[in-house]
Design an enzyme around this catalytic site. Structure first.
Site, PDB file in Angstrom:
ATOM      1  N   LYS A  14       0.831  -1.211   0.000  1.00  0.00           N
ATOM      2  CA  LYS A  14       0.000   0.000   0.000  1.00  0.00           C
ATOM      3  C   LYS A  14       0.866   1.263   0.000  1.00  0.00           C
ATOM      4  CE  LYS A  14      -2.229  -1.095   3.812  1.00  0.00           C
ATOM      5  NZ  LYS A  14      -1.737  -2.428   4.215  1.00  0.00           N
ATOM      6  N   ARG A 134      11.539  -1.095  12.070  1.00  0.00           N
ATOM      7  CA  ARG A 134      10.227  -1.265  12.686  1.00  0.00           C
ATOM      8  C   ARG A 134      10.220  -2.543  13.514  1.00  0.00           C
ATOM      9  NH1 ARG A 134       5.400  -0.291   8.464  1.00  0.00           N
ATOM     10  NH2 ARG A 134       4.374  -1.555  10.056  1.00  0.00           N
ATOM     11  N   ARG A 146      -0.290  -9.485  13.448  1.00  0.00           N
ATOM     12  CA  ARG A 146      -0.834  -8.459  12.544  1.00  0.00           C
ATOM     13  C   ARG A 146      -1.703  -9.082  11.460  1.00  0.00           C
ATOM     14  NH1 ARG A 146       4.599  -6.131  11.164  1.00  0.00           N
ATOM     15  NH2 ARG A 146       3.646  -4.776   9.618  1.00  0.00           N
TER      16      ARG A 146
HETATM   17  P1  ADP Z   1       1.342  -2.420   8.048  1.00  0.00           P
HETATM   18  O1  ADP Z   1       0.179  -2.244   7.122  1.00  0.00           O
HETATM   19  O2  ADP Z   1       2.588  -2.817   7.381  1.00  0.00           O
HETATM   20  O3  ADP Z   1       1.038  -3.305   9.234  1.00  0.00           O
HETATM   21  P2  ADP Z   1       1.020   0.327   9.034  1.00  0.00           P
HETATM   22  O4  ADP Z   1       2.127   1.277   8.923  1.00  0.00           O
HETATM   23  O5  ADP Z   1      -0.205   0.587   8.247  1.00  0.00           O
HETATM   24  O6  ADP Z   1       1.696  -1.060   8.686  1.00  0.00           O
HETATM   25  O7  ADP Z   1       0.577   0.159  10.571  1.00  0.00           O
HETATM   26  C1  ADP Z   1       1.481  -0.135  11.598  1.00  0.00           C
HETATM   27  C2  ADP Z   1       0.749  -0.230  12.932  1.00  0.00           C
HETATM   28  O8  ADP Z   1       0.149   1.047  13.250  1.00  0.00           O
HETATM   29  C3  ADP Z   1      -0.424  -1.201  12.991  1.00  0.00           C
HETATM   30  O9  ADP Z   1      -0.009  -2.528  13.257  1.00  0.00           O
HETATM   31  C4  ADP Z   1      -1.268  -0.602  14.124  1.00  0.00           C
HETATM   32  O10 ADP Z   1      -0.717  -0.892  15.396  1.00  0.00           O
HETATM   33  C5  ADP Z   1      -1.106   0.900  13.909  1.00  0.00           C
HETATM   34  N1  ADP Z   1      -2.176   1.431  13.028  1.00  0.00           N
HETATM   35  C6  ADP Z   1      -1.984   1.989  11.795  1.00  0.00           C
HETATM   36  N2  ADP Z   1      -3.168   2.372  11.264  1.00  0.00           N
HETATM   37  C7  ADP Z   1      -4.126   2.027  12.172  1.00  0.00           C
HETATM   38  C8  ADP Z   1      -5.539   2.121  12.196  1.00  0.00           C
HETATM   39  N3  ADP Z   1      -6.220   2.658  11.173  1.00  0.00           N
HETATM   40  N4  ADP Z   1      -6.194   1.654  13.285  1.00  0.00           N
HETATM   41  C9  ADP Z   1      -5.534   1.129  14.319  1.00  0.00           C
HETATM   42  N5  ADP Z   1      -4.200   0.987  14.366  1.00  0.00           N
HETATM   43  C10 ADP Z   1      -3.485   1.434  13.300  1.00  0.00           C
END
Ligand code: ADP
Length: 190
Positions: A14, A134, A146
């Protein structure tokens, strides 16, 4: 105005596709993961709170995420539209987003979901973990958490948009450029 939800499991690509899409369509990238990591880097209270969830691979509570997105939208008044990346991740977030947008005379144009098999995701995330710094990318158990959270809490969001006739799947395995072209043709059909 284009408002696109780019959807898919962790590691689906994404972020990579968002970068290309904002260039092509002049949209504002709204990645909740990136916003949280920015807060984390700046050591804000919001960042400290989010970290306790993120490092474990759990979702940050809805009200915290929704408040942050609301601020970002309010501060992007001149935007031509948004690419929502990593948000909404729960049905409650999707409902809040709809309400937020309609208050400002906007709506979601559509959701585009990147489809990637789970074994490919695991490999991509572990690979990214070598350079991303990360914590959540570096541990097998957190990666599994996750993916499980995605299946249990986030997948219903696809149904939510499907019920509104706003859902499209795109194959997320292949050349970055090829995937980008497929996403672009969906967007051009809006
Ligand atoms: P990825 O899609 O690779 O897991 P992201 O950068 O989108 O990584 O998200 C990393 C972390 O940030 C998630 O595992 C969660 O803990 C938090 N997070 C991100 N966006 C949200 C959301 N919309 N709602 C709740 N937690 C979120």
């Amino acid at each position: 105005m284009l408002n696109i939800v780019l959807f898919g499991p962790p590691g689906a690509g994404k972020g990579t596709q968002s970068e290309k899409l904002i260039q092509k369509y002049g949209l504002t990238h709204l990645s909740t993961g990136d916003l949280f990591r920015k807060h984390l880097g700046e050591g804000t209270e919001l960042g400290k709170l989010a970290r306790t969830y993120m490092d474990q691979g759990h979702l940050v509570p809805d009200e915290v995420v929704i408040g942050m997105v609301e601020d970002k939208i309010a501060n992007s008044k001149d935007s031509k539209g948004f690419i929502f990346d990593g948000f909404p991740r729960t049905t409650a977030q999707a409902e809040a987003l709809g309400a937020m947008l309609s208050k400002n005379g906007m709506r979601i144009s559509g959701m585009i979901a990147l489809e990637v098999p789970h074994d490919v995701l695991r490999e991509r995330i572990k690979e990214r973990g070598k350079t991303s710094n990360r914590v959540d990318d570096q541990d097998e158990e957190k990666i599994n958490t996750r993916i499980k959270v995605y299946l249990d809490e986030t997948l219903p969001v696809a149904k939510y948009y499907e019920n509104q006739g706003k859902f499209k799947n795109v194959n997320g395995v292949g050349e970055i450029e090829e995937i980008f072209n497929e996403i672009s043709s969906v967007i051009d059909s809006y």
